[in-house]
Write a protein that holds these residues in place. Structure first.
Motif, PDB file in Angstrom:
ATOM      1  N   GLY A 296       0.809  -1.212   0.000  1.00 31.83           N
ATOM      2  CA  GLY A 296       0.000   0.000   0.000  1.00 31.83           C
ATOM      3  C   GLY A 296       0.842   1.262   0.000  1.00 31.83           C
ATOM      4  N   LEU A 297       1.932   1.249   0.768  1.00 34.46           N
ATOM      5  CA  LEU A 297       2.817   2.414   0.806  1.00 34.46           C
ATOM      6  C   LEU A 297       3.523   2.622  -0.540  1.00 34.46           C
ATOM      7  CD1 LEU A 297       4.292   1.992   4.388  1.00 34.46           C
ATOM      8  CD2 LEU A 297       2.851   3.879   3.603  1.00 34.46           C
ATOM      9  N   GLN A 298       3.937   1.533  -1.150  1.00 34.03           N
ATOM     10  CA  GLN A 298       4.569   1.652  -2.467  1.00 34.03           C
ATOM     11  C   GLN A 298       3.578   2.199  -3.493  1.00 34.03           C
ATOM     12  OE1 GLN A 298       5.952  -2.416  -2.646  1.00 34.03           O
ATOM     13  NE2 GLN A 298       8.081  -1.811  -2.302  1.00 34.03           N
ATOM     14  N   HIS A 299       2.338   1.758  -3.405  1.00 29.75           N
ATOM     15  CA  HIS A 299       1.292   2.263  -4.303  1.00 29.75           C
ATOM     16  C   HIS A 299       1.063   3.751  -4.070  1.00 29.75           C
ATOM     17  CE1 HIS A 299      -2.882   2.877  -5.796  1.00 29.75           C
ATOM     18  NE2 HIS A 299      -2.489   2.024  -6.737  1.00 29.75           N
ATOM     19  N   ALA A 300       1.297   4.220  -2.836  1.00 27.90           N
ATOM     20  CA  ALA A 300       1.117   5.637  -2.491  1.00 27.90           C
ATOM     21  C   ALA A 300       2.353   6.477  -2.801  1.00 27.90           C
ATOM     22  CB  ALA A 300       0.750   5.762  -1.014  1.00 27.90           C
ATOM     23  N   GLY A 301       3.364   5.870  -3.422  1.00 31.67           N
ATOM     24  CA  GLY A 301       4.536   6.621  -3.852  1.00 31.67           C
ATOM     25  C   GLY A 301       5.714   6.606  -2.903  1.00 31.67           C
ATOM     26  N   PHE A 302       5.709   5.694  -1.936  1.00 29.12           N
ATOM     27  CA  PHE A 302       6.802   5.601  -0.976  1.00 29.12           C
ATOM     28  C   PHE A 302       7.783   4.497  -1.371  1.00 29.12           C
ATOM     29  CE2 PHE A 302       3.684   7.845   1.465  1.00 29.12           C
ATOM     30  CZ  PHE A 302       4.386   8.566   2.423  1.00 29.12           C
ATOM     31  N   SER A 303       9.006   4.634  -0.870  1.00 28.88           N
ATOM     32  CA  SER A 303       9.981   3.550  -0.899  1.00 28.88           C
ATOM     33  C   SER A 303      10.061   2.966   0.505  1.00 28.88           C
ATOM     34  CB  SER A 303      11.364   4.071  -1.311  1.00 28.88           C
ATOM     35  OG  SER A 303      11.326   4.638  -2.601  1.00 28.88           O
ATOM     36  N   ILE A 304      10.144   1.641   0.603  1.00 27.99           N
ATOM     37  CA  ILE A 304      10.233   1.003   1.918  1.00 27.99           C
ATOM     38  C   ILE A 304      11.686   1.033   2.378  1.00 27.99           C
ATOM     39  CG2 ILE A 304       9.706  -1.043   3.280  1.00 27.99           C
ATOM     40  CD1 ILE A 304       7.271   0.343   1.987  1.00 27.99           C
ATOM     41  N   ASP A 305      11.942   1.764   3.457  1.00 31.01           N
ATOM     42  CA  ASP A 305      13.303   1.881   3.984  1.00 31.01           C
ATOM     43  C   ASP A 305      13.687   0.690   4.846  1.00 31.01           C
ATOM     44  OD1 ASP A 305      13.186   4.298   2.755  1.00 31.01           O
ATOM     45  OD2 ASP A 305      13.649   5.507   4.512  1.00 31.01           O
ATOM     46  N   GLY A 306      12.704   0.123   5.561  1.00 27.34           N
ATOM     47  CA  GLY A 306      13.052  -0.989   6.424  1.00 27.34           C
ATOM     48  C   GLY A 306      11.861  -1.593   7.133  1.00 27.34           C
ATOM     49  N   PHE A 307      12.045  -2.848   7.536  1.00 30.22           N
ATOM     50  CA  PHE A 307      11.048  -3.596   8.301  1.00 30.22           C
ATOM     51  C   PHE A 307      11.805  -4.340   9.376  1.00 30.22           C
ATOM     52  CE2 PHE A 307       8.501  -7.660   8.654  1.00 30.22           C
ATOM     53  CZ  PHE A 307       7.465  -7.103   9.383  1.00 30.22           C
ATOM     54  N   SER A 308      11.463  -4.086  10.639  1.00 34.82           N
ATOM     55  CA  SER A 308      12.258  -4.587  11.754  1.00 34.82           C
ATOM     56  C   SER A 308      11.350  -4.955  12.911  1.00 34.82           C
ATOM     57  CB  SER A 308      13.243  -3.491  12.187  1.00 34.82           C
ATOM     58  OG  SER A 308      13.902  -3.817  13.388  1.00 34.82           O
ATOM     59  N   THR A 309      11.858  -5.755  13.826  1.00 35.96           N
ATOM     60  CA  THR A 309      11.149  -5.930  15.083  1.00 35.96           C
ATOM     61  C   THR A 309      11.319  -4.654  15.904  1.00 35.96           C
ATOM     62  OG1 THR A 309      13.024  -6.830  16.293  1.00 35.96           O
ATOM     63  CG2 THR A 309      11.643  -8.400  15.094  1.00 35.96           C
ATOM     64  N   GLN A 310      10.365  -4.400  16.790  1.00 35.98           N
ATOM     65  CA  GLN A 310      10.480  -3.226  17.654  1.00 35.98           C
ATOM     66  C   GLN A 310      11.731  -3.310  18.517  1.00 35.98           C
ATOM     67  OE1 GLN A 310       7.025  -1.345  19.793  1.00 35.98           O
ATOM     68  NE2 GLN A 310       8.069  -2.158  21.592  1.00 35.98           N
ATOM     69  N   GLY A 311      12.036  -4.515  18.997  1.00 33.73           N
ATOM     70  CA  GLY A 311      13.213  -4.679  19.840  1.00 33.73           C
ATOM     71  C   GLY A 311      14.491  -4.279  19.118  1.00 33.73           C
ATOM     72  N   ASP A 312      14.703  -4.798  17.909  1.00 26.52           N
ATOM     73  CA  ASP A 312      15.892  -4.449  17.137  1.00 26.52           C
ATOM     74  C   ASP A 312      15.923  -2.955  16.832  1.00 26.52           C
ATOM     75  OD1 ASP A 312      16.960  -6.969  17.101  1.00 26.52           O
ATOM     76  OD2 ASP A 312      16.202  -7.496  15.105  1.00 26.52           O
ATOM     77  N   PHE A 313      14.789  -2.407  16.452  1.00 29.30           N
ATOM     78  CA  PHE A 313      14.723  -0.993  16.076  1.00 29.30           C
ATOM     79  C   PHE A 313      15.145  -0.103  17.248  1.00 29.30           C
ATOM     80  CE2 PHE A 313      12.264   2.996  15.755  1.00 29.30           C
ATOM     81  CZ  PHE A 313      12.720   3.465  14.537  1.00 29.30           C
ATOM     82  N   LEU A 314      14.578  -0.354  18.431  1.00 30.79           N
ATOM     83  CA  LEU A 314      14.866   0.502  19.579  1.00 30.79           C
ATOM     84  C   LEU A 314      16.305   0.337  20.068  1.00 30.79           C
ATOM     85  CD1 LEU A 314      11.531   0.142  21.604  1.00 30.79           C
ATOM     86  CD2 LEU A 314      12.263   2.078  20.206  1.00 30.79           C
ATOM     87  N   VAL A 315      16.813  -0.890  20.066  1.00 27.86           N
ATOM     88  CA  VAL A 315      18.201  -1.111  20.492  1.00 27.86           C
ATOM     89  C   VAL A 315      19.175  -0.464  19.509  1.00 27.86           C
ATOM     90  CG1 VAL A 315      19.981  -2.871  20.844  1.00 27.86           C
ATOM     91  CG2 VAL A 315      17.713  -3.185  21.843  1.00 27.86           C
ATOM     92  N   ASN A 316      18.921  -0.647  18.206  1.00 28.67           N
ATOM     93  CA  ASN A 316      19.793  -0.037  17.206  1.00 28.67           C
ATOM     94  C   ASN A 316      19.721   1.487  17.227  1.00 28.67           C
ATOM     95  OD1 ASN A 316      20.644  -2.550  16.277  1.00 28.67           O
ATOM     96  ND2 ASN A 316      18.992  -2.706  14.791  1.00 28.67           N
ATOM     97  N   ALA A 317      18.586   2.010  17.687  1.00 25.83           N
ATOM     98  CA  ALA A 317      18.428   3.461  17.781  1.00 25.83           C
ATOM     99  C   ALA A 317      19.004   4.024  19.084  1.00 25.83           C
ATOM    100  CB  ALA A 317      16.953   3.841  17.664  1.00 25.83           C
ATOM    101  N   GLY A 318      19.451   3.136  19.993  1.00 27.15           N
ATOM    102  CA  GLY A 318      20.151   3.597  21.191  1.00 27.15           C
ATOM    103  C   GLY A 318      19.311   3.747  22.441  1.00 27.15           C
ATOM    104  N   ILE A 319      18.265   2.929  22.604  1.00 27.26           N
ATOM    105  CA  ILE A 319      17.422   3.047  23.795  1.00 27.26           C
ATOM    106  C   ILE A 319      18.224   2.872  25.074  1.00 27.26           C
ATOM    107  CG2 ILE A 319      16.753   0.581  23.767  1.00 27.26           C
ATOM    108  CD1 ILE A 319      13.990   1.454  24.784  1.00 27.26           C
ATOM    109  N   GLN A 320      19.266   2.041  25.013  1.00 28.79           N
ATOM    110  CA  GLN A 320      20.074   1.782  26.207  1.00 28.79           C
ATOM    111  C   GLN A 320      20.847   3.017  26.663  1.00 28.79           C
ATOM    112  OE1 GLN A 320      20.319   0.260  23.268  1.00 28.79           O
ATOM    113  NE2 GLN A 320      22.343   0.767  22.453  1.00 28.79           N
ATOM    114  N   ASP A 321      21.027   3.998  25.797  1.00 29.19           N
ATOM    115  CA  ASP A 321      21.765   5.208  26.164  1.00 29.19           C
ATOM    116  C   ASP A 321      21.017   6.050  27.191  1.00 29.19           C
ATOM    117  OD1 ASP A 321      23.619   4.391  24.313  1.00 29.19           O
ATOM    118  OD2 ASP A 321      22.941   5.764  22.732  1.00 29.19           O
ATOM    119  N   PHE A 322      19.732   5.802  27.354  1.00 32.24           N
ATOM    120  CA  PHE A 322      18.955   6.563  28.323  1.00 32.24           C
ATOM    121  C   PHE A 322      19.061   5.976  29.735  1.00 32.24           C
ATOM    122  CE2 PHE A 322      16.916   7.613  24.291  1.00 32.24           C
ATOM    123  CZ  PHE A 322      16.832   9.000  24.402  1.00 32.24           C
ATOM    124  N   LEU A 323      19.747   4.852  29.872  1.00 31.10           N
ATOM    125  CA  LEU A 323      19.934   4.244  31.194  1.00 31.10           C
ATOM    126  C   LEU A 323      21.220   4.771  31.816  1.00 31.10           C
ATOM    127  CD1 LEU A 323      19.026   0.506  30.465  1.00 31.10           C
ATOM    128  CD2 LEU A 323      17.513   2.387  31.081  1.00 31.10           C
TER     129      LEU A 323
END
Length: 376
Positions: A296-323
Motif C-alpha cells: 500500500g505504501l509503495q502504491h502511495a509513492g513511498f519507498s520502503i526503507d526498512g522492516f524490523s522488530t520493535q526490539g531491534d529498532f529501539l536497540v539499534n536506535a540507542g534506547i540503552q543510552d537513556f539508562l
C-alpha cells in the motif's frame, strides 16, 4: 457491569441488530466498525477509560518515556534535513508520546514547526489536550488537533503506533477453492455467523495474494488498506512514514498453523477471542499483514526503507543510552524494567514490528540496521 456500561452495551447491540433487520445481514467489517466507532456508543467513541493500568491495555508509550525518547532520537536528524517539517501522529492515545517526543526534540534543539494530532475519538482528544496542557507554552503552541490528515502539502513525518490493528477487517474462510465472506445475522437478538461469496473486487484481491491456504482456513484481511494508507499520507510531499504495530509479514501472517485467524479482544488487560461479547466495552483488533502495508505504501509513492522488530529498532536506535547506572537505583531499575518490556522477544520486542517508508528523500533512518525483508 455498571448501569452506564450496560446501557452502552444494550444500545449498541440494539443498533446493530436493527441494521441487520433492515439489511438482512451485515459483514463482520461493518460489525467491527460499529463496535469500535459508532458515534456515542462504540468502544472508541463512548468516553470509556481505555488506556493505562486502569483501562483495558497499555501501549508502548504508556510504559514510560523510553519509547518516545528513542523515537525522538531517530526523528531529529530527519527533521533537520527538511524545511519547516511537521510531525503528524495518527491516533495519539493519551498524548504521552506527543509530549515526550516534543520534550526530547526540544532538548536536542530540533523541534518541528508543528505537531499535528489526527484523532477521531472526541474523548481521547480531551485526554490528549489535558496531557499537552502540562507542557511549557512554547511546546503547547506547536500542537494542533485535526479530525483528518491535513489537505495542504507538508514535509515531515507521519507516525502511527497501534493504529492499523484497529481498522475493521473482513473475515474470510477458504473452502473448496473459494473464499467465503463472514456475515452476521440476528436470531432472537443474538448474533449468528453465516457465509456468502465475496464481492468480485474483494475476491480478486484475495486471489492475487497467492496465499496457498488449506481447506477450511479462516483469517482476516483489509481490502481498503491501500486506499486508507494513501488517504493518511498523500499530503506528505517529502519525508517518512513510521508504522508500528503487532503483526507479521504475509508468509507468517497466513502460516498454516495460524488457521483460525488473528482476531483478539481486550478488556481489563485480559485477552479473549469472542468479539460478540461485551460489544462496545472491549477492544477488537487483528494482527497486521505488513506485506500489505508495504504494498500500500509503495502504491502511495513511498519507498520502503526498512522492516524490523520493535526490539531491534529501539536497540539499534540507542534506547540503552537513556539508562544511567549512576542515577538513583529505583529510577534506574524502573527504566531497565521498562526497556525490557519494550525490547525483549517474550515481551513487546518481537511481537511488534516497525515499518519505515520514505518519499522524495534518501536520508538514512537510524534503527534499521537489521532488516527483516525475508519475512515480507
Amino acid at each position: 457491569m455498571s448501569d452506564t456500561l450496560q446501557q452502552i452495551n444494550q444500545a449498541l447491540q440494539h443498533k446493530i441488530t436493527a441494521e441487520i433487520k433492515h439489511s438482512g445481514r451485515i459483514s463482520f467489517a461493518r460489525f467491527m466498525n460499529m463496535a469500535l466507532y459508532e458515534p456515542g456508543l462504540g468502544y472508541y467513541s463512548a468516553g470509556l477509560h481505555k488506556l493505562g493500568k486502569e483501562g483495558d491495555f497499555i501501549t508502548a508509550s504508556g510504559l514510560g518515556t523510553l519509547f518516545a525518547q528513542t523515537n525522538a532520537r531517530v526523528f531529529a536528524p530527519l527533521l533537520a534535513a527538511l524545511k519547516q517539517p511537521r510531525i503528524m501522529e495518527l491516533g495519539a492515545g493519551t498524548g504521552a508520546f506527543c509530549c515526550d517526543v516534543l520534550q526530547e526534540l526540544n532538548s536536542l534543539g530540533q523541534l518541528p514547526a508543528q505537531y499535528v494530532i489526527v484523532e477521531v475519538s472526541a474523548d481521547l482528544k480531551q485526554v490528549q489536550k489535558q496531557q499537552v496542557s502540562q507542557l511549557g507554552p512554547e511546546l503547547q503552541a506547536l500542537v494542533v488537533w485535526q479530525d483528518a490528515p491535513p489537505a495542504e502539502p507538508f514535509e515531515g513525518l507521519v507516525f502511527a503506533n497501534e493504529v492499523i490493528d484497529a481498522l475493521p477487517v473482513e473475515v474470510f474462510k477458504y473452502e473448496d477453492s473459494c473464499f467465503q465472506r463472514l456475515m452476521l445475522t440476528s436470531k432472537q437478538g443474538q448474533l449468528e455467523e453465516c457465509w456468502e461469496a465475496f464481492p468480485t473486487a474483494m475476491e480478486e484481491q484475495l486471489m492475487q495474494m497467492n496465499l496457498g491456504l488449506s481447506d477450511g482456513y479462516r483469517s482476516e484481511f483489509l481490502p481498503n488498506l491501500s486506499a486508507w494508507l494513501d488517504s493518511v499520507t498523500n499530503s506528505l510531499t517529502r519525508g517518512w512514514a513510521f508504522f508500528i504495530d503487532y503483526g507479521y509479514g504475509r508468509p507468517h501472517h497466513y502460516h498454516p498453523q495460524r488457521n483460525t485467524g488473528t482476531l483478539v479482544c481486550q478488556r481489563r488487560h485480559q485477552a479473549n477471542f469472542n468479539p460478540y461479547q461485551d460489544i462496545g466495552l472491549q477492544d477488537i483488533t487483528a494482527f497486521v499483514d505488513f506485506t500489505a502495508v508495504a504494498e500500500g505504501l509503495q502504491h502511495a509513492g513511498f519507498s520502503i526503507d526498512g522492516f524490523s522488530t520493535q526490539g531491534d529498532f529501539l536497540v539499534n536506535a540507542g534506547i540503552q543510552d537513556f539508562l544511567d547506572p549512576n542515577a538513583d537505583y529505583r529510577e534506574y531499575y524502573q527504566l531497565v524494567a521498562e526497556m525490557k518490556q519494550l525490547v525483549l522477544p517474550e515481551e513487546m520486542g518481537e511481537k511488534f514490528k516497525v515499518m519505515v517508508a520514505s518519499k522524495n528523500t534518501d536520508t538514512p533512518v537510524s534503527g534499521l540496521l537489521h532488516n527483516r525483508w525475508q519475512d515480507l
